[in-house]
Design a protein around this motif. Structure first.
Motif, PDB file in Angstrom:
ATOM      1  N   GLY A  22      20.487   1.156  -3.494  1.00 24.55           N
ATOM      2  CA  GLY A  22      20.104   2.172  -4.690  1.00 24.55           C
ATOM      3  C   GLY A  22      19.585   3.289  -3.841  1.00 24.55           C
ATOM      4  N   PRO A  23      19.081   4.388  -5.037  1.00 24.99           N
ATOM      5  CA  PRO A  23      19.110   5.701  -4.665  1.00 24.99           C
ATOM      6  C   PRO A  23      18.291   6.048  -2.697  1.00 24.99           C
ATOM      7  N   ALA A  24      18.690   7.090  -2.078  1.00 22.69           N
ATOM      8  CA  ALA A  24      17.760   6.862  -1.044  1.00 22.69           C
ATOM      9  C   ALA A  24      16.418   8.173  -0.851  1.00 22.69           C
ATOM     10  N   ILE A  25      15.120   7.587  -0.566  1.00 19.66           N
ATOM     11  CA  ILE A  25      14.410   8.030  -0.866  1.00 19.66           C
ATOM     12  C   ILE A  25      13.731   8.505   0.448  1.00 19.66           C
ATOM     13  N   ASN A  26      13.467   9.583   0.719  1.00 14.94           N
ATOM     14  CA  ASN A  26      13.169  10.335   1.483  1.00 14.94           C
ATOM     15  C   ASN A  26      11.332  10.605   1.869  1.00 14.94           C
ATOM     16  N   ASP A  27      11.217  11.157   0.700  1.00 18.30           N
ATOM     17  CA  ASP A  27      10.120  11.650   0.414  1.00 18.30           C
ATOM     18  C   ASP A  27       9.249  10.872  -0.610  1.00 18.30           C
ATOM     19  N   LEU A  28       7.791   9.883  -0.385  1.00 23.84           N
ATOM     20  CA  LEU A  28       6.950   9.901  -1.465  1.00 23.84           C
ATOM     21  C   LEU A  28       5.617  10.347  -1.684  1.00 23.84           C
ATOM     22  N   SER A  29       5.710  10.616  -2.861  1.00 20.31           N
ATOM     23  CA  SER A  29       4.178  11.272  -2.782  1.00 20.31           C
ATOM     24  C   SER A  29       3.208  10.667  -4.035  1.00 20.31           C
ATOM     25  N   LEU A  30       1.683   9.961  -3.464  1.00 24.96           N
ATOM     26  CA  LEU A  30       1.377   8.876  -4.387  1.00 24.96           C
ATOM     27  C   LEU A  30      -0.215   9.955  -4.890  1.00 24.96           C
ATOM     28  N   ASP A  31      -0.438   9.971  -5.892  1.00 25.13           N
ATOM     29  CA  ASP A  31      -1.697   9.979  -6.453  1.00 25.13           C
ATOM     30  C   ASP A  31      -2.006   9.406  -7.596  1.00 25.13           C
ATOM     31  N   GLY A  32      -3.108   8.831  -7.099  1.00 24.78           N
ATOM     32  CA  GLY A  32      -3.673   7.689  -8.381  1.00 24.78           C
ATOM     33  C   GLY A  32      -3.699   6.387  -7.835  1.00 24.78           C
ATOM     34  N   VAL A  33      -3.229   5.891  -6.681  1.00 24.30           N
ATOM     35  CA  VAL A  33      -3.281   4.478  -5.937  1.00 24.30           C
ATOM     36  C   VAL A  33      -4.067   4.592  -5.383  1.00 24.30           C
ATOM     37  N   ALA A  34      -4.637   3.254  -5.776  1.00 30.22           N
ATOM     38  CA  ALA A  34      -5.412   2.718  -5.123  1.00 30.22           C
ATOM     39  C   ALA A  34      -4.964   1.279  -4.146  1.00 30.22           C
ATOM     40  N   ILE A  35      -5.102   0.469  -3.359  1.00 32.51           N
ATOM     41  CA  ILE A  35      -5.189  -0.526  -2.221  1.00 32.51           C
ATOM     42  C   ILE A  35      -6.381  -2.049  -1.906  1.00 32.51           C
ATOM     43  N   ALA A  36      -6.739  -2.447  -3.336  1.00 36.44           N
ATOM     44  CA  ALA A  36      -7.297  -3.660  -3.215  1.00 36.44           C
ATOM     45  C   ALA A  36      -7.051  -5.241  -2.427  1.00 36.44           C
ATOM     46  N   GLY A  37      -7.554  -4.658  -1.197  1.00 38.33           N
ATOM     47  CA  GLY A  37      -7.592  -5.827  -0.232  1.00 38.33           C
ATOM     48  C   GLY A  37      -6.810  -4.803   0.832  1.00 38.33           C
ATOM     49  N   CYS A  38      -7.139  -5.367   2.175  1.00 34.99           N
ATOM     50  CA  CYS A  38      -6.504  -4.542   3.498  1.00 34.99           C
ATOM     51  C   CYS A  38      -6.321  -5.819   4.169  1.00 34.99           C
ATOM     52  N   GLY A  39      -5.923  -6.788   4.191  1.00 31.90           N
ATOM     53  CA  GLY A  39      -5.390  -7.909   4.689  1.00 31.90           C
ATOM     54  C   GLY A  39      -4.069  -8.168   4.907  1.00 31.90           C
ATOM     55  N   ALA A  40      -3.222  -9.524   4.919  1.00 30.66           N
ATOM     56  CA  ALA A  40      -2.077  -9.957   5.272  1.00 30.66           C
ATOM     57  C   ALA A  40      -1.281  -9.027   4.351  1.00 30.66           C
ATOM     58  N   GLY A  41      -1.597  -9.237   2.779  1.00 31.17           N
ATOM     59  CA  GLY A  41      -1.082  -8.629   1.495  1.00 31.17           C
ATOM     60  C   GLY A  41      -0.292  -7.276   1.333  1.00 31.17           C
ATOM     61  N   GLY A  42      -1.784  -6.666   1.419  1.00 28.29           N
ATOM     62  CA  GLY A  42      -2.443  -5.406   1.973  1.00 28.29           C
ATOM     63  C   GLY A  42      -1.678  -4.706   2.791  1.00 28.29           C
ATOM     64  N   THR A  43      -1.767  -5.384   3.785  1.00 25.32           N
ATOM     65  CA  THR A  43      -1.001  -4.528   5.154  1.00 25.32           C
ATOM     66  C   THR A  43      -0.011  -4.627   5.042  1.00 25.32           C
ATOM     67  N   ALA A  44       0.880  -5.434   4.204  1.00 26.87           N
ATOM     68  CA  ALA A  44       2.045  -5.409   4.075  1.00 26.87           C
ATOM     69  C   ALA A  44       2.634  -4.014   2.899  1.00 26.87           C
ATOM     70  N   VAL A  45       1.712  -3.729   2.533  1.00 27.85           N
ATOM     71  CA  VAL A  45       2.123  -2.729   1.420  1.00 27.85           C
ATOM     72  C   VAL A  45       2.420  -1.268   2.378  1.00 27.85           C
ATOM     73  N   LEU A  46       0.924  -1.481   3.035  1.00 26.92           N
ATOM     74  CA  LEU A  46       0.771  -0.089   3.987  1.00 26.92           C
ATOM     75  C   LEU A  46       1.994   0.190   4.969  1.00 26.92           C
ATOM     76  N   TYR A  47       2.209  -0.963   5.185  1.00 31.12           N
ATOM     77  CA  TYR A  47       3.327  -0.488   5.922  1.00 31.12           C
ATOM     78  C   TYR A  47       4.435  -0.794   5.826  1.00 31.12           C
ATOM     79  N   THR A  48       5.151  -0.852   4.155  1.00 31.05           N
ATOM     80  CA  THR A  48       5.994  -0.308   3.630  1.00 31.05           C
ATOM     81  C   THR A  48       6.512   0.700   3.331  1.00 31.05           C
ATOM     82  N   LEU A  49       4.827   1.346   2.912  1.00 29.77           N
ATOM     83  CA  LEU A  49       5.079   2.388   2.817  1.00 29.77           C
ATOM     84  C   LEU A  49       4.900   3.157   4.372  1.00 29.77           C
ATOM     85  N   GLY A  50       4.219   2.933   4.977  1.00 29.38           N
ATOM     86  CA  GLY A  50       4.617   4.556   6.387  1.00 29.38           C
ATOM     87  C   GLY A  50       5.881   3.901   7.296  1.00 29.38           C
TER      88      GLY A  50
END
Length: 179
Positions: A47-75
């Motif tokens: 797939g394509p190389a993605i170096n820069d990611l810009s977010l807007d209008g995004v919310a994470i509902a829940g910062c437990g196991a699932g939410g932290t997996a999403v945030l870890y990926t974003l990081g």
């Protein structure tokens, strides 16, 4: 990340074989798998190389196991900018220690806030990201237009609250039974 999941499954198969004489499993020898196009082996594309990611209008509902997996990926992106909203009213539970990616033993045993742990992680790895955080249930968050809500809440009522807020897209990653 998919490789980590497959690796964990393979380790589990290995432990079942050693500890219980399990013979039904087939271990993976060589595997290439693409989450971009679901290709396998020679048909898998990076797939394509993605170096820069810009977010807007995004919310994470829940910062437990699932939410932290999403945030870890974003990081993991070299540059993440824009705005993100985090919604999490709860604190860590010792019984779920193995599921929290962004915390450590001391945070979990102290019953620290999941939200503060997530915010601290993002402040360290994504300093260009503006974070708005709510330590309350989703239905108490001031209404707005959401382009994307990643819902990792665990109760049916909380999932319905996310749906009632009418986001453009919901990625539902929470589980509790089959409802």
């Amino acid at each position: 990340y998919m490789a980590a999941v497959i690796g964990a499954a393979e380790a589990f198969k290995h432990l079942l074989t050693i500890n219980f004489g399990w013979t039904e499993g087939v271990p993976v020898r060589d595997l290439a798998f693409s989450l971009l196009d679901y290709g396998v082996d020679g048909d898998a594309h990076a797939g394509p190389a993605i170096n820069d990611l810009s977010l807007d209008g995004v919310a994470i509902a829940g910062c437990g196991a699932g939410g932290t997996a999403v945030l870890y990926t974003l990081g993991s992106f070299p540059t993440v900018t824009g705005e993100i909203v985090l919604v999490e009213p709860g604190s860590f539970k010792v019984s779920n220690l193995n599921r929290y990616l962004l915390s450590d033993y001391a945070e979990v045993h102290a019953g620290s806030s999941k939200l503060e742990s997530a915010r601290g992680f993002l402040n360290r790895v994504a300093p260009g990201l503006e974070i708005e955080a709510f330590s309350e249930e989703w239905n108490k968050v001031p209404p707005r237009h959401w382009d994307l809500v990643v819902s990792t809440v665990d109760t049916p009522h909380a999932r319905w609250d996310v749906q009632r807020s009418l986001p453009r897209t919901i990625l539902d990653g929470g589980v509790l039974g089959t409802l």
